[in-house]
Scaffold this motif. Structure first.
Motif, short mmCIF file in Angstrom:
data_model
loop_
_atom_site.label_atom_id
_atom_site.label_comp_id
_atom_site.label_asym_id
_atom_site.label_seq_id
_atom_site.Cartn_x
_atom_site.Cartn_y
_atom_site.Cartn_z
N PHE A 272 0.67 -1.21 0.08
CA PHE A 272 0.01 -0.06 0.09
C PHE A 272 0.83 1.24 -0.02
N VAL A 273 0.50 2.27 -0.72
CA VAL A 273 1.04 3.46 -0.74
C VAL A 273 0.14 4.76 -0.29
N ALA A 274 -0.88 4.61 -0.77
CA ALA A 274 -1.83 5.86 -0.43
C ALA A 274 -3.34 5.44 -1.03
N ALA A 275 -4.36 6.06 -0.46
CA ALA A 275 -5.60 5.88 -0.90
C ALA A 275 -6.43 7.23 -0.69
N ILE A 276 -7.61 7.40 -1.22
CA ILE A 276 -8.20 8.58 -1.23
C ILE A 276 -9.73 8.22 -1.45
N SER A 277 -10.51 8.73 -0.69
CA SER A 277 -12.14 8.53 -0.67
C SER A 277 -12.81 9.16 -1.92
N TRP A 278 -14.00 9.00 -2.27
CA TRP A 278 -14.67 9.65 -3.54
C TRP A 278 -14.42 11.04 -3.31
N GLY A 279 -14.93 11.82 -2.31
CA GLY A 279 -14.99 13.25 -2.07
C GLY A 279 -13.66 13.88 -1.86
N GLY A 280 -12.71 13.02 -1.50
CA GLY A 280 -11.32 13.61 -1.17
C GLY A 280 -11.24 14.00 0.14
N SER A 281 -12.05 13.67 1.14
CA SER A 281 -12.10 14.37 2.39
C SER A 281 -11.24 13.20 3.20
N MET A 282 -10.98 12.20 2.82
CA MET A 282 -10.43 11.09 3.36
C MET A 282 -9.16 10.53 2.80
N THR A 283 -7.79 10.65 3.25
CA THR A 283 -6.85 9.97 2.46
C THR A 283 -6.04 9.31 3.58
N ASP A 284 -5.01 8.34 2.99
CA ASP A 284 -4.34 7.53 3.83
C ASP A 284 -3.03 7.26 3.56
N ALA B 85 -5.74 1.34 -8.08
CA ALA B 85 -6.90 0.16 -7.75
C ALA B 85 -8.38 0.95 -7.35
N VAL B 86 -9.31 0.43 -7.69
CA VAL B 86 -10.58 0.94 -7.16
C VAL B 86 -11.31 0.16 -6.30
N GLU B 87 -11.82 0.74 -5.41
CA GLU B 87 -12.75 0.22 -4.28
C GLU B 87 -14.10 0.58 -4.55
N LYS B 88 -15.07 -0.34 -4.95
CA LYS B 88 -16.29 0.30 -5.53
C LYS B 88 -17.22 0.85 -4.34
N ASP B 89 -16.96 0.45 -3.06
CA ASP B 89 -17.93 1.36 -2.09
C ASP B 89 -17.32 2.36 -1.57
N GLY B 90 -16.32 2.88 -2.09
CA GLY B 90 -16.00 4.02 -1.43
C GLY B 90 -15.22 4.11 -0.14
N MET B 91 -14.74 3.08 0.24
CA MET B 91 -14.08 3.13 1.35
C MET B 91 -12.60 3.16 1.40
N VAL B 92 -11.82 3.81 2.15
CA VAL B 92 -10.17 3.79 2.07
C VAL B 92 -9.83 2.71 2.87
N TYR B 93 -9.01 1.82 2.27
CA TYR B 93 -8.45 0.61 2.86
C TYR B 93 -7.02 0.60 2.29
N ARG B 94 -6.27 -0.34 3.18
CA ARG B 94 -4.84 -0.60 2.97
C ARG B 94 -4.88 -2.07 2.40
N ARG B 95 -5.71 -2.79 2.90
CA ARG B 95 -5.49 -4.03 2.33
C ARG B 95 -5.69 -4.16 0.66
N ILE B 96 -5.03 -4.90 0.03
CA ILE B 96 -5.02 -5.34 -1.42
C ILE B 96 -6.33 -5.80 -1.59
N ALA B 97 -6.78 -6.86 -0.87
CA ALA B 97 -7.85 -7.57 -1.01
C ALA B 97 -8.99 -6.85 -0.91
N GLU B 98 -9.17 -5.75 -0.50
CA GLU B 98 -10.52 -4.90 -0.47
C GLU B 98 -10.61 -4.13 -1.84
N TYR B 99 -9.53 -4.08 -2.81
CA TYR B 99 -10.02 -3.49 -4.01
C TYR B 99 -10.42 -4.49 -5.16
N ASP B 100 -11.36 -3.77 -5.91
CA ASP B 100 -11.96 -4.44 -6.88
C ASP B 100 -11.54 -4.47 -8.26
N TYR B 101 -10.71 -3.47 -8.73
CA TYR B 101 -10.21 -3.40 -10.06
C TYR B 101 -9.02 -2.78 -9.95
#
Length: 123
Positions: free
Chosen positions: A46-58, A96-112
């Motif tokens: 994992f490097v970084a992730a962002i929510s749909w609205g951009g309010s949440m990043t990790d 990678a895209v997580e279709k439910d809009g949640m910010v995760y670090r785990r690879i398995a959570e990402y759908d595409y």
């Protein structure tokens, strides 16, 4: 959903690059996007992730303060601005895209997943 990662290249230590991840096809209505990287012979991390609205990043601790993730939903594109690059940042970077809009670090959570773009940082 198709993801096209671009912007990789070769740069000297201390330099900067900006990666882009463009989504197309039947994209979810509100999806989160993550960046991961895989160095040669090592596992994908994992490097970084962002929510749909951009309010949440990790961010991974190793890139915090140097990398910035952002998005332009009008363009269905997520960016990863990478500054102060180090040789240890050398890897293939995947988005990678997580279709439910949640910010995760785990690879398995990402759908595409995209195909990856190579970043090489020389000392």
């Amino acid at each position: 959903v198709q993801l096209q990662a671009s912007g990789g290249g070769s740069v000297q230590a201390g330099g900067s690059l900006r990666l882009s991840c463009a989504a197309s096809g039947r994209t979810p209505s509100a999806y989160a996007t993550g960046w991961f990287r895989q160095a040669h012979g090592k596992e994908r991390k994992f490097v970084a992730a962002i929510s749909w609205g951009g309010s949440m990043t990790d961010y991974a601790d190793s890139v915090k303060g140097r990398f910035t993730i952002s998005r332009d939903n009008a363009k269905n594109t997520v960016y990863l601005q990478m500054n102060s690059l180090k040789p240890e940042d050398t890897a293939v970077y995947y988005c990678a895209v997580e279709k439910d809009g949640m910010v995760y670090r785990r690879i398995a959570e990402y759908d595409y997943w995209g195909q990856g773009t190579l970043v090489t940082v020389s000392s």
